[in-house]
Write a protein that holds these residues in place. Structure first.
Motif, short mmCIF file in Angstrom:
data_model
loop_
_atom_site.label_atom_id
_atom_site.label_comp_id
_atom_site.label_asym_id
_atom_site.label_seq_id
_atom_site.Cartn_x
_atom_site.Cartn_y
_atom_site.Cartn_z
N PRO A 137 0.78 -1.10 -0.14
CA PRO A 137 0.14 -0.23 0.06
C PRO A 137 0.87 1.30 0.05
CG PRO A 137 -0.21 -1.26 2.17
CD PRO A 137 0.47 -2.00 1.03
N VAL A 138 2.03 1.22 0.50
CA VAL A 138 3.16 2.44 0.54
C VAL A 138 3.09 2.74 -0.90
CG1 VAL A 138 5.11 3.47 1.26
CG2 VAL A 138 3.89 2.04 2.79
N GLY A 139 3.78 1.82 -1.61
CA GLY A 139 3.75 2.05 -3.05
C GLY A 139 2.75 2.72 -4.08
N LEU A 140 1.55 2.48 -3.46
CA LEU A 140 0.35 2.77 -3.99
C LEU A 140 0.21 4.47 -3.52
CD1 LEU A 140 -2.47 0.30 -3.53
CD2 LEU A 140 -1.30 0.78 -5.59
N TRP A 148 -4.08 7.48 1.73
CA TRP A 148 -3.84 7.01 3.27
C TRP A 148 -4.08 5.70 3.14
CZ3 TRP A 148 -6.92 4.31 7.12
CH2 TRP A 148 -6.43 4.45 8.19
N ALA A 149 -3.07 5.16 3.83
CA ALA A 149 -2.76 3.19 3.67
C ALA A 149 -2.83 2.83 4.92
CB ALA A 149 -1.35 3.02 3.05
N VAL A 150 -3.46 1.68 5.25
CA VAL A 150 -3.05 1.16 6.27
C VAL A 150 -1.95 -0.02 6.32
CG1 VAL A 150 -4.47 -0.66 7.97
CG2 VAL A 150 -5.68 1.02 7.14
N VAL A 151 -1.06 -0.03 7.22
CA VAL A 151 0.01 -0.70 7.19
C VAL A 151 0.56 -1.43 8.57
CG1 VAL A 151 1.09 0.23 5.18
CG2 VAL A 151 1.74 1.26 7.59
N TYR A 162 4.20 7.73 9.25
CA TYR A 162 3.29 6.83 9.69
C TYR A 162 2.88 7.14 10.95
CZ TYR A 162 5.74 3.78 6.30
OH TYR A 162 6.32 3.14 5.40
N LYS A 163 1.48 7.21 11.26
CA LYS A 163 0.90 7.46 12.55
C LYS A 163 0.24 6.26 13.18
CE LYS A 163 0.05 12.35 11.67
NZ LYS A 163 -1.14 13.50 11.38
N TYR A 269 0.83 -10.30 19.27
CA TYR A 269 0.16 -9.02 19.17
C TYR A 269 0.63 -8.32 17.98
CZ TYR A 269 -1.67 -8.92 23.91
OH TYR A 269 -2.07 -9.37 25.01
N SER A 270 -0.18 -7.61 17.14
CA SER A 270 0.13 -6.98 15.68
C SER A 270 0.03 -5.48 15.86
CB SER A 270 -0.52 -7.72 14.93
OG SER A 270 -0.20 -8.97 14.74
N ASN A 271 0.36 -4.68 15.14
CA ASN A 271 0.28 -3.33 15.16
C ASN A 271 -0.17 -2.97 13.77
OD1 ASN A 271 1.61 -3.02 17.56
ND2 ASN A 271 3.65 -3.04 16.85
N LEU A 272 -0.95 -1.95 13.75
CA LEU A 272 -1.42 -0.99 12.76
C LEU A 272 -1.27 0.23 12.44
CD1 LEU A 272 -4.94 -2.65 11.79
CD2 LEU A 272 -2.70 -3.07 10.67
#
Length: 308
Positions: A137-140, A148-151, A162-163, A269-272
């Motif tokens: 999505p960052v490439g997009l 705005w991308a969710v990564v 990144y926030k 745990y994972s982060n977004l």
């Protein structure tokens, strides 16, 4: 034939003359001297070699040629005013496009309600989701195909900001009568002889694989499917086990379809994060969208953890 140049100011002048009824009032309306206004009309009539209105009538009466240009003015000028207003809104951050790209199959659980809330505050911002699941999505973002991308990972790139959104727990799920159903904490060894059902994504996007299985040297059999409900159905029918966000599993736990268990003593745990182009970092509506997503998620999804 010499070229004819019709300008916006000419159209505004014709409308002012029509609505004022005489040259003197039209000149005041346009903040021009009467001689300057007359000169402008003379140049225009000279270009077309046509008379546009009769000077000695009260109010001024337009000729057929003048009426045709006047009709054009009334058609074009409102559109120009609309665009000019929109440009002001763009400058003030009230209008624009917000194209969203995601790398998370379960993101729609919290993204759609946030979009609905955002639309109420920013009706002039056109929201759209870049169709399909995206591994980059960052490439997009950088190719201007997304805003705005969710990564799940932050890359070192000066062109991207990144926030944090939130951290969430991944849980292991299995059928109610599976041998692992009564084991409250799963370890890497528990996956060794199992079929692990996942989304069809690259290995580096699977947190269980990166954080738990690879360090233990374990590589279970794999099966993939695009849909969360399909994963649940396969698990419930004992075709394998899976790992999913707790928020995505909770409705099926309440229905008794599957059982969920903790993965490792510490939990998995994972982060977004929300990502934007660096030059868009201070966009008012992009910032508010990020904050809306964050607030809406914490209000509706269970078990989220604040990321600083």
């Amino acid at each position: 034939m010499k070229p004819i140049f019709l300008e916006i100011r000419h159209l505004r002048t014709l409308v002012a003359i029509k609505e004022s009824g005489n040259l003197s009032l039209a000149a005041k309306r346009l903040h021009l001297t009467q001689s300057a206004l007359s000169h402008q009309i003379n140049v225009l009539e000279s270009q077309y070699d046509l008379t546009l209105f009769e000077r000695k009538t009260t109010p001024i009466r337009f000729t057929p040629a003048g009426e045709r240009l006047l009709a054009l003015a009334y058609e074009i000028l409102p559109k120009i005013r609309d665009v000019e207003r929109d440009l002001v809104r763009v400058k003030q951050g009230e209008l624009g496009n917000l194209r969203i790209s995601i790398e998370c199959h379960t993101c729609f659980d919290w993204l759609m309600p946030a979009m609905a809330t955002f639309r109420q505050s920013w009706p002039l911002v056109e929201l759209d989701i870049v169709s399909g699941f995206h591994t980059d999505p960052v490439g997009l973002l950088l190719s201007d195909r997304s805003d705005w991308a969710v990564v799940s990972e932050m890359e070192d790139n000066p062109n991207v900001i990144y926030k944090p959104l939130f951290s969430y727990e991944m849980v292991g799920i299995c059928a109610k009568d599976h041998p692992l159903a009564t084991k409250p904490i799963w370890t890497a060894e528990d996956f060794k002889e199992e079929t692990w059902i996942t989304y069809p994504v690259p290995d580096d996007m699977l947190d269980l694989l990166r954080q738990v299985l690879k360090p233990a040297g374990i590589s279970p059999k794999r099966r993939t499917t695009e849909l969360t409900i399909a994963i649940i159905q396969l698990v419930a029918s004992k075709r394998g086990i899976a790992t999913l966000p707790y928020w995505a599993v909770k409705p099926y736990l309440e229905l008794g379809y599957v059982v969920a268990n903790k993965i490792t003593e510490q939990g998995l745990y994972s982060n977004l994060y929300g990502a934007v182009r660096a030059h868009d970092a201070h966009s008012a509506y992009l910032e508010d969208f990020h904050n809306t997503v964050k607030a809406q998620s914490f209000a509706t999804l269970p078990g989220l953890i604040v990321l600083d």
